[in-house]
Design a protein around this motif. Structure first.
Motif, PDB file in Angstrom:
ATOM      1  N   ASP A  53       0.643  -1.305   0.024  1.00 30.65           N
ATOM      2  CA  ASP A  53      -0.092   0.077  -0.199  1.00 30.65           C
ATOM      3  C   ASP A  53       0.459   1.340  -0.420  1.00 30.65           C
ATOM      4  OD1 ASP A  53      -2.193  -1.115  -0.113  1.00 30.65           O
ATOM      5  OD2 ASP A  53      -2.380  -2.309   2.200  1.00 30.65           O
ATOM      6  N   ALA A  54       1.861   1.089  -0.302  1.00 28.47           N
ATOM      7  CA  ALA A  54       2.833   2.282  -0.027  1.00 28.47           C
ATOM      8  C   ALA A  54       3.052   3.060  -1.416  1.00 28.47           C
ATOM      9  CB  ALA A  54       4.330   1.822   0.587  1.00 28.47           C
ATOM     10  N   ARG A  55       3.147   4.126  -0.873  1.00 28.69           N
ATOM     11  CA  ARG A  55       3.180   5.126  -2.377  1.00 28.69           C
ATOM     12  C   ARG A  55       4.876   5.512  -2.618  1.00 28.69           C
ATOM     13  NH1 ARG A  55       1.383   1.557  -4.946  1.00 28.69           N
ATOM     14  NH2 ARG A  55      -1.061   1.277  -4.358  1.00 28.69           N
ATOM     15  N   ARG A  56       4.467   5.226  -1.514  1.00 26.28           N
ATOM     16  CA  ARG A  56       6.702   6.517  -1.641  1.00 26.28           C
ATOM     17  C   ARG A  56       7.056   5.349  -0.404  1.00 26.28           C
ATOM     18  NH1 ARG A  56       8.802  11.305  -2.292  1.00 26.28           N
ATOM     19  NH2 ARG A  56       9.631  12.059  -0.358  1.00 26.28           N
ATOM     20  N   PHE A  57       8.769   5.941  -0.617  1.00 24.18           N
ATOM     21  CA  PHE A  57       9.720   4.873   0.197  1.00 24.18           C
ATOM     22  C   PHE A  57      10.308   6.347   0.478  1.00 24.18           C
ATOM     23  CE2 PHE A  57       7.781   1.822  -2.217  1.00 24.18           C
ATOM     24  CZ  PHE A  57       7.146   0.818  -1.124  1.00 24.18           C
ATOM     25  N   GLU A  58      11.101   5.893   1.704  1.00 24.67           N
ATOM     26  CA  GLU A  58      11.822   7.251   2.137  1.00 24.67           C
ATOM     27  C   GLU A  58      12.876   6.471   2.943  1.00 24.67           C
ATOM     28  OE1 GLU A  58       8.735  11.062   2.709  1.00 24.67           O
ATOM     29  OE2 GLU A  58       9.780   9.875   4.591  1.00 24.67           O
ATOM     30  N   ILE A  59      14.112   7.131   2.931  1.00 23.24           N
ATOM     31  CA  ILE A  59      15.555   6.621   3.991  1.00 23.24           C
ATOM     32  C   ILE A  59      17.038   7.593   4.186  1.00 23.24           C
ATOM     33  CG2 ILE A  59      16.746   5.887   2.002  1.00 23.24           C
ATOM     34  CD1 ILE A  59      17.062   3.082   2.907  1.00 23.24           C
ATOM     35  N   PHE A  60      17.014   7.633   5.216  1.00 18.36           N
ATOM     36  CA  PHE A  60      18.260   8.233   5.447  1.00 18.36           C
ATOM     37  C   PHE A  60      19.571   7.566   5.104  1.00 18.36           C
ATOM     38  CE2 PHE A  60      16.773   8.336   9.364  1.00 18.36           C
ATOM     39  CZ  PHE A  60      18.109   8.540  10.211  1.00 18.36           C
ATOM     40  N   ARG A  81      17.028  16.000   0.116  1.00 21.16           N
ATOM     41  CA  ARG A  81      17.321  16.612   0.836  1.00 21.16           C
ATOM     42  C   ARG A  81      18.945  16.573   1.996  1.00 21.16           C
ATOM     43  NH1 ARG A  81      15.233  16.786   6.015  1.00 21.16           N
ATOM     44  NH2 ARG A  81      13.996  15.490   6.390  1.00 21.16           N
ATOM     45  N   THR A  82      19.165  17.757   2.573  1.00 23.60           N
ATOM     46  CA  THR A  82      20.690  16.866   3.774  1.00 23.60           C
ATOM     47  C   THR A  82      20.098  18.187   5.099  1.00 23.60           C
ATOM     48  OG1 THR A  82      21.652  18.960   3.056  1.00 23.60           O
ATOM     49  CG2 THR A  82      22.195  16.311   1.836  1.00 23.60           C
ATOM     50  N   GLN A  83      20.789  17.028   6.300  1.00 22.58           N
ATOM     51  CA  GLN A  83      20.131  18.320   7.250  1.00 22.58           C
ATOM     52  C   GLN A  83      21.579  18.010   8.029  1.00 22.58           C
ATOM     53  OE1 GLN A  83      17.308  16.039   9.776  1.00 22.58           O
ATOM     54  NE2 GLN A  83      17.591  17.216  11.618  1.00 22.58           N
ATOM     55  N   ALA A  84      22.021  19.020   8.102  1.00 17.79           N
ATOM     56  CA  ALA A  84      23.495  18.956   9.536  1.00 17.79           C
ATOM     57  C   ALA A  84      23.184  18.256  10.917  1.00 17.79           C
ATOM     58  CB  ALA A  84      24.145  19.997   9.436  1.00 17.79           C
ATOM     59  N   VAL A  85      24.006  17.849  11.296  1.00 19.63           N
ATOM     60  CA  VAL A  85      23.187  17.478  12.531  1.00 19.63           C
ATOM     61  C   VAL A  85      24.514  17.835  14.073  1.00 19.63           C
ATOM     62  CG1 VAL A  85      22.884  14.761  14.273  1.00 19.63           C
ATOM     63  CG2 VAL A  85      22.175  15.009  11.731  1.00 19.63           C
ATOM     64  N   ARG A  86      24.804  17.299  13.355  1.00 22.47           N
ATOM     65  CA  ARG A  86      26.966  18.230  14.249  1.00 22.47           C
ATOM     66  C   ARG A  86      28.191  17.997  13.039  1.00 22.47           C
ATOM     67  NH1 ARG A  86      29.182  13.398  15.069  1.00 22.47           N
ATOM     68  NH2 ARG A  86      28.600  11.522  15.117  1.00 22.47           N
ATOM     69  N   GLY A  88      30.536  17.554  11.013  1.00 21.33           N
ATOM     70  CA  GLY A  88      31.057  16.609  10.256  1.00 21.33           C
ATOM     71  C   GLY A  88      29.996  15.235   9.865  1.00 21.33           C
ATOM     72  N   LEU A  89      29.120  16.178  10.498  1.00 18.73           N
ATOM     73  CA  LEU A  89      27.634  14.057  10.196  1.00 18.73           C
ATOM     74  C   LEU A  89      26.590  15.206   9.499  1.00 18.73           C
ATOM     75  CD1 LEU A  89      26.352  11.899  10.467  1.00 18.73           C
ATOM     76  CD2 LEU A  89      25.793  12.274  12.525  1.00 18.73           C
ATOM     77  N   ILE A  90      25.877  14.882   8.183  1.00 21.98           N
ATOM     78  CA  ILE A  90      24.904  15.299   7.820  1.00 21.98           C
ATOM     79  C   ILE A  90      24.363  14.192   7.121  1.00 21.98           C
ATOM     80  CG2 ILE A  90      24.736  16.464   5.386  1.00 21.98           C
ATOM     81  CD1 ILE A  90      26.687  18.177   5.210  1.00 21.98           C
ATOM     82  N   LEU A  91      22.923  14.240   7.439  1.00 24.57           N
ATOM     83  CA  LEU A  91      22.267  13.383   7.052  1.00 24.57           C
ATOM     84  C   LEU A  91      21.757  13.898   4.934  1.00 24.57           C
ATOM     85  CD1 LEU A  91      20.076  12.395  10.215  1.00 24.57           C
ATOM     86  CD2 LEU A  91      22.424  11.179   8.815  1.00 24.57           C
ATOM     87  N   VAL A  92      21.266  12.231   4.591  1.00 21.35           N
ATOM     88  CA  VAL A  92      21.012  12.319   3.642  1.00 21.35           C
ATOM     89  C   VAL A  92      19.915  11.619   3.472  1.00 21.35           C
ATOM     90  CG1 VAL A  92      21.822  12.319   0.759  1.00 21.35           C
ATOM     91  CG2 VAL A  92      23.933  12.789   2.362  1.00 21.35           C
ATOM     92  N   TYR A  93      18.473  12.615   3.120  1.00 20.49           N
ATOM     93  CA  TYR A  93      17.270  11.896   2.777  1.00 20.49           C
ATOM     94  C   TYR A  93      17.261  11.603   1.386  1.00 20.49           C
ATOM     95  CZ  TYR A  93      16.276  13.883   7.463  1.00 20.49           C
ATOM     96  OH  TYR A  93      16.652  13.331   9.191  1.00 20.49           O
ATOM     97  N   LEU A  94      16.918  10.693   0.530  1.00 18.68           N
ATOM     98  CA  LEU A  94      16.526   9.816  -0.368  1.00 18.68           C
ATOM     99  C   LEU A  94      14.603   9.753  -0.477  1.00 18.68           C
ATOM    100  CD1 LEU A  94      19.145   8.779   0.788  1.00 18.68           C
ATOM    101  CD2 LEU A  94      18.923   8.359  -1.825  1.00 18.68           C
ATOM    102  N   ALA A  95      13.967   9.639  -1.159  1.00 18.75           N
ATOM    103  CA  ALA A  95      12.777   8.700  -1.315  1.00 18.75           C
ATOM    104  C   ALA A  95      12.149   8.264  -2.849  1.00 18.75           C
ATOM    105  CB  ALA A  95      11.973  10.040  -1.242  1.00 18.75           C
ATOM    106  N   ARG A  96      11.541   7.337  -3.288  1.00 18.65           N
ATOM    107  CA  ARG A  96      11.357   6.723  -4.261  1.00 18.65           C
ATOM    108  C   ARG A  96       9.616   6.158  -4.164  1.00 18.65           C
ATOM    109  NH1 ARG A  96      10.208   2.595  -6.821  1.00 18.65           N
ATOM    110  NH2 ARG A  96       9.824   0.595  -5.379  1.00 18.65           N
ATOM    111  N   GLN A  97       9.482   6.815  -5.096  1.00 18.01           N
ATOM    112  CA  GLN A  97       7.814   6.764  -5.575  1.00 18.01           C
ATOM    113  C   GLN A  97       7.512   5.209  -6.395  1.00 18.01           C
ATOM    114  OE1 GLN A  97       5.454   9.229  -4.651  1.00 18.01           O
ATOM    115  NE2 GLN A  97       7.377  10.504  -4.124  1.00 18.01           N
TER     116      GLN A  97
END
Length: 118
Positions: A53-60, A81-86, A88-97
């Protein structure tokens, strides 16, 4: 969901959680000695089948995690998108329909990986 050798040795696992029609993929791990054998790809594919039933999948993942980023992009995930956590650490968010594209065409597909829910 886990991937195992025929003897039951766990080689990797992944989990997902459905929120409406979005599946958040979390904690994809593969035993270091078993990486680059198609196990991560098989686990993500199995997880996507588990949530029809998922139409979108997200991961980081972390910005320096080249292997996981390469895997996710080969599966059709796109950096959003990206998010600076601290420092030296940046999270990269990815998604797929959800589409017909499966990805990982070059990965080794093997009957020996038993990806199942636990």
């Amino acid at each position: 969901m886990v991937a195992c050798e025929p003897d039951g040795t766990v080689l990797g696992s992944v989990r997902g959680e459905l929120h409406g029609d979005v599946c958040t993929v979390g904690r994809l791990v593969v035993e270091p000695a078993a990486q680059r054998l198609g196990i991560g790809c098989a686990l993500v594919r199995a997880l996507e089948r588990e949530f029809p039933d998922a139409r979108r999948f997200e991961i980081f993942t972390g910005h320096l995690s080249e292997g996981p980023l390469r895997l996710y992009e080969s599966l059709g995930y796109v950096r959003e998108r990206t998010q600076a956590v601290r420092e030296g650490l940046i999270l990269v968010y990815l998604a797929r329909q959800r589409t017909g594209r499966r990805g990982c065409e070059n990965a080794v597909e093997s009957e020996r990986w038993d990806a199942r829910t636990d």
